[in-house]
Design a protein around this motif. Sequence first.
Motif, PDB file in Angstrom:
ATOM      1  N   VAL A 122       0.859  -1.188   0.000  1.00  0.00           N
ATOM      2  CA  VAL A 122       0.000   0.000   0.000  1.00  0.00           C
ATOM      3  C   VAL A 122       0.893   1.235   0.000  1.00  0.00           C
ATOM      4  CG1 VAL A 122      -1.760   1.323   1.221  1.00  0.00           C
ATOM      5  CG2 VAL A 122      -1.822  -1.188   1.274  1.00  0.00           C
ATOM      6  N   ILE A 123       0.721   2.095  -0.990  1.00  0.00           N
ATOM      7  CA  ILE A 123       1.450   3.368  -1.036  1.00  0.00           C
ATOM      8  C   ILE A 123       0.535   4.454  -0.486  1.00  0.00           C
ATOM      9  CG2 ILE A 123       2.569   5.086  -2.513  1.00  0.00           C
ATOM     10  CD1 ILE A 123       3.286   2.851  -4.443  1.00  0.00           C
ATOM     11  N   ALA A 124       0.917   5.013   0.657  1.00  0.00           N
ATOM     12  CA  ALA A 124       0.137   6.069   1.315  1.00  0.00           C
ATOM     13  C   ALA A 124       1.084   7.214   1.661  1.00  0.00           C
ATOM     14  CB  ALA A 124      -0.549   5.521   2.554  1.00  0.00           C
ATOM     15  N   THR A 125       1.767   7.711   0.646  1.00  0.00           N
ATOM     16  CA  THR A 125       2.875   8.645   0.845  1.00  0.00           C
ATOM     17  C   THR A 125       2.481  10.117   0.810  1.00  0.00           C
ATOM     18  OG1 THR A 125       3.352   8.334  -1.503  1.00  0.00           O
ATOM     19  CG2 THR A 125       4.690   7.094   0.053  1.00  0.00           C
ATOM     20  N   GLY A 126       1.210  10.423   0.552  1.00  0.00           N
ATOM     21  CA  GLY A 126       0.805  11.831   0.561  1.00  0.00           C
ATOM     22  C   GLY A 126       1.432  12.639  -0.554  1.00  0.00           C
ATOM     23  N   PHE A 127       1.612  13.947  -0.291  1.00  0.00           N
ATOM     24  CA  PHE A 127       2.150  14.814  -1.338  1.00  0.00           C
ATOM     25  C   PHE A 127       2.988  15.962  -0.788  1.00  0.00           C
ATOM     26  CE2 PHE A 127      -1.851  16.749  -0.059  1.00  0.00           C
ATOM     27  CZ  PHE A 127      -1.553  18.093   0.016  1.00  0.00           C
ATOM     28  N   PRO A 272      -2.921   8.848 -10.913  1.00  0.00           N
ATOM     29  CA  PRO A 272      -2.574   7.423 -10.894  1.00  0.00           C
ATOM     30  C   PRO A 272      -3.785   6.566 -11.260  1.00  0.00           C
ATOM     31  CG  PRO A 272      -1.902   8.519  -8.857  1.00  0.00           C
ATOM     32  CD  PRO A 272      -2.798   9.463  -9.580  1.00  0.00           C
ATOM     33  N   VAL A 273      -3.531   5.487 -11.962  1.00  0.00           N
ATOM     34  CA  VAL A 273      -4.594   4.556 -12.333  1.00  0.00           C
ATOM     35  C   VAL A 273      -4.861   3.610 -11.160  1.00  0.00           C
ATOM     36  CG1 VAL A 273      -5.211   2.637 -13.866  1.00  0.00           C
ATOM     37  CG2 VAL A 273      -4.081   4.672 -14.792  1.00  0.00           C
ATOM     38  N   VAL A 292      -2.348  10.778  -2.112  1.00  0.00           N
ATOM     39  CA  VAL A 292      -1.514  10.445  -3.263  1.00  0.00           C
ATOM     40  C   VAL A 292      -2.373  10.044  -4.465  1.00  0.00           C
ATOM     41  CG1 VAL A 292      -1.213   7.993  -2.719  1.00  0.00           C
ATOM     42  CG2 VAL A 292       0.588   9.208  -3.953  1.00  0.00           C
ATOM     43  N   CYS A 293      -3.612   9.630  -4.222  1.00  0.00           N
ATOM     44  CA  CYS A 293      -4.502   9.180  -5.295  1.00  0.00           C
ATOM     45  C   CYS A 293      -4.882  10.308  -6.258  1.00  0.00           C
ATOM     46  CB  CYS A 293      -5.779   8.586  -4.715  1.00  0.00           C
ATOM     47  SG  CYS A 293      -5.512   7.150  -3.665  1.00  0.00           S
ATOM     48  N   GLY A 294      -4.731  11.562  -5.831  1.00  0.00           N
ATOM     49  CA  GLY A 294      -5.219  12.684  -6.626  1.00  0.00           C
ATOM     50  C   GLY A 294      -4.263  13.221  -7.654  1.00  0.00           C
ATOM     51  N   GLY A 295      -3.039  12.696  -7.733  1.00  0.00           N
ATOM     52  CA  GLY A 295      -2.065  13.260  -8.668  1.00  0.00           C
ATOM     53  C   GLY A 295      -1.762  14.704  -8.324  1.00  0.00           C
ATOM     54  N   LYS A 296      -1.731  15.549  -9.340  1.00  0.00           N
ATOM     55  CA  LYS A 296      -1.473  16.969  -9.106  1.00  0.00           C
ATOM     56  C   LYS A 296      -2.645  17.671  -8.437  1.00  0.00           C
ATOM     57  CE  LYS A 296       1.874  17.952 -12.791  1.00  0.00           C
ATOM     58  NZ  LYS A 296       2.143  18.780 -14.001  1.00  0.00           N
ATOM     59  N   THR A 298      -4.137  17.973  -5.659  1.00  0.00           N
ATOM     60  CA  THR A 298      -3.908  17.599  -4.259  1.00  0.00           C
ATOM     61  C   THR A 298      -5.051  18.009  -3.336  1.00  0.00           C
ATOM     62  OG1 THR A 298      -2.615  19.634  -3.990  1.00  0.00           O
ATOM     63  CG2 THR A 298      -1.403  17.617  -4.503  1.00  0.00           C
ATOM     64  N   ARG A 299      -6.049  18.724  -3.852  1.00  0.00           N
ATOM     65  CA  ARG A 299      -7.197  19.089  -3.021  1.00  0.00           C
ATOM     66  C   ARG A 299      -8.336  18.084  -3.139  1.00  0.00           C
ATOM     67  NH1 ARG A 299      -7.456  25.553  -4.582  1.00  0.00           N
ATOM     68  NH2 ARG A 299      -5.360  26.080  -3.849  1.00  0.00           N
ATOM     69  N   LEU A 300      -8.143  17.073  -3.966  1.00  0.00           N
ATOM     70  CA  LEU A 300      -9.198  16.091  -4.202  1.00  0.00           C
ATOM     71  C   LEU A 300      -9.402  15.188  -2.998  1.00  0.00           C
ATOM     72  CD1 LEU A 300     -11.174  14.946  -6.318  1.00  0.00           C
ATOM     73  CD2 LEU A 300      -9.338  13.415  -7.069  1.00  0.00           C
ATOM     74  N   TRP A 301      -8.292  14.737  -2.397  1.00  0.00           N
ATOM     75  CA  TRP A 301      -8.350  13.829  -1.261  1.00  0.00           C
ATOM     76  C   TRP A 301      -7.683  14.456  -0.048  1.00  0.00           C
ATOM     77  CZ3 TRP A 301     -11.429   9.782  -1.637  1.00  0.00           C
ATOM     78  CH2 TRP A 301     -11.680   9.214  -2.897  1.00  0.00           C
ATOM     79  N   PHE A 302      -8.227  14.169   1.125  1.00  0.00           N
ATOM     80  CA  PHE A 302      -7.653  14.633   2.383  1.00  0.00           C
ATOM     81  C   PHE A 302      -8.042  13.629   3.449  1.00  0.00           C
ATOM     82  CE2 PHE A 302     -11.190  17.047   0.722  1.00  0.00           C
ATOM     83  CZ  PHE A 302     -12.191  16.871   1.652  1.00  0.00           C
ATOM     84  N   ILE A 303      -7.635  13.843   4.688  1.00  0.00           N
ATOM     85  CA  ILE A 303      -7.858  12.835   5.728  1.00  0.00           C
ATOM     86  C   ILE A 303      -9.337  12.470   5.830  1.00  0.00           C
ATOM     87  CG2 ILE A 303      -7.664  12.304   8.187  1.00  0.00           C
ATOM     88  CD1 ILE A 303      -5.270  14.270   8.269  1.00  0.00           C
ATOM     89  N   GLU A 304     -10.159  13.500   5.863  1.00  0.00           N
ATOM     90  CA  GLU A 304     -11.587  13.309   6.124  1.00  0.00           C
ATOM     91  C   GLU A 304     -12.254  12.362   5.139  1.00  0.00           C
ATOM     92  OE1 GLU A 304     -15.492  16.203   5.898  1.00  0.00           O
ATOM     93  OE2 GLU A 304     -13.659  16.998   6.782  1.00  0.00           O
TER      94      GLU A 304
END
Length: 323
Positions: A122-127, A272-273, A292-296, A298-304
Amino acid sequence: MEVLDILIIGGGPIGLNCALEAQKNNLSYLIIEKGTIVNSLYNYPLYMRFFSTAEKLEIAEIPFISTAPKPGRQEALEYYQGITRHKNLNIHLYEKVIKISKTNGLFEIESSKSTYYSRNVVIATGFYDIPNMMNIPGENLPKVKHYYSEPYPYAKQKIVVVGSSNSAVDAALETYRKGAEVTMIIRHSEISKSVKYWVKPDIENRIAEGNIKAHFNSELIEIKEHSIVFKDENGNINEIENDFVLAMTGYLPDFDFLRNSGIELQGDCLNPVYNTETMETNIKNLYLAGVVCGGKDTRLWFIENSRIHADMIIKNILKMKYF
């Protein structure tokens, strides 16, 4: 040779959540984190407050008790690091993953300290690790900061803040209130609509009264030792005295690491696919979790809204394991 069920890259809130789900389902796992626990949060501005309320930052149904409606950085560090201690999570700190490869259905993960083997990764490396560079002359000068922690070093200094997002607005307001002469260079025509609703009127009022100068529809084009050069909305070139530049231009995931791991990236945002129902990438048993799922974007995904990724991933791993 020990073979893990899951190796998790990144010890942020979502990486911890994946580990908690693995632990709950009796799967062997290891988190590898290149810094400290929730390293990105540790590097946030010292007095930062979240947009989300405490309950929306909770993981594994463990209550997050906050004395304020919006918890701050220190409360979050206490919460997530406290969970790591209390649950005795299997985590290696200050260890960087260098390479992921796969042979005969088994992943080999090479780090700065060792080599590991796992059935799933699992890659959960953020941005938060790679600044979004402006690519202009002088950006590498010591006076240029892509990370902002606190206002005190900038007292009585001429500060240029680049950007209009939450980080830029917080930096502008805090340094202004500690005696800095603040100028904002903003590419857009207004302060970002994503700025925290209780902060946005504050920055707009400070700009309106002239205490913070703001140049909208403008672009920084050069940084010099004692000044900066920018192009204003009329196309005019201006040069002003300057001591520090706070380039709050955002951050990016490590796209090279994703590519080298075999993950396909698509479109201008380098998305990312992955399967939106399982979080599995185009590489079987290699998953993505969190921002990290959102690519560039970076506002698409967050903790919530990405806490659900852990449950989705573990359910799919269990399904593959037993069926």
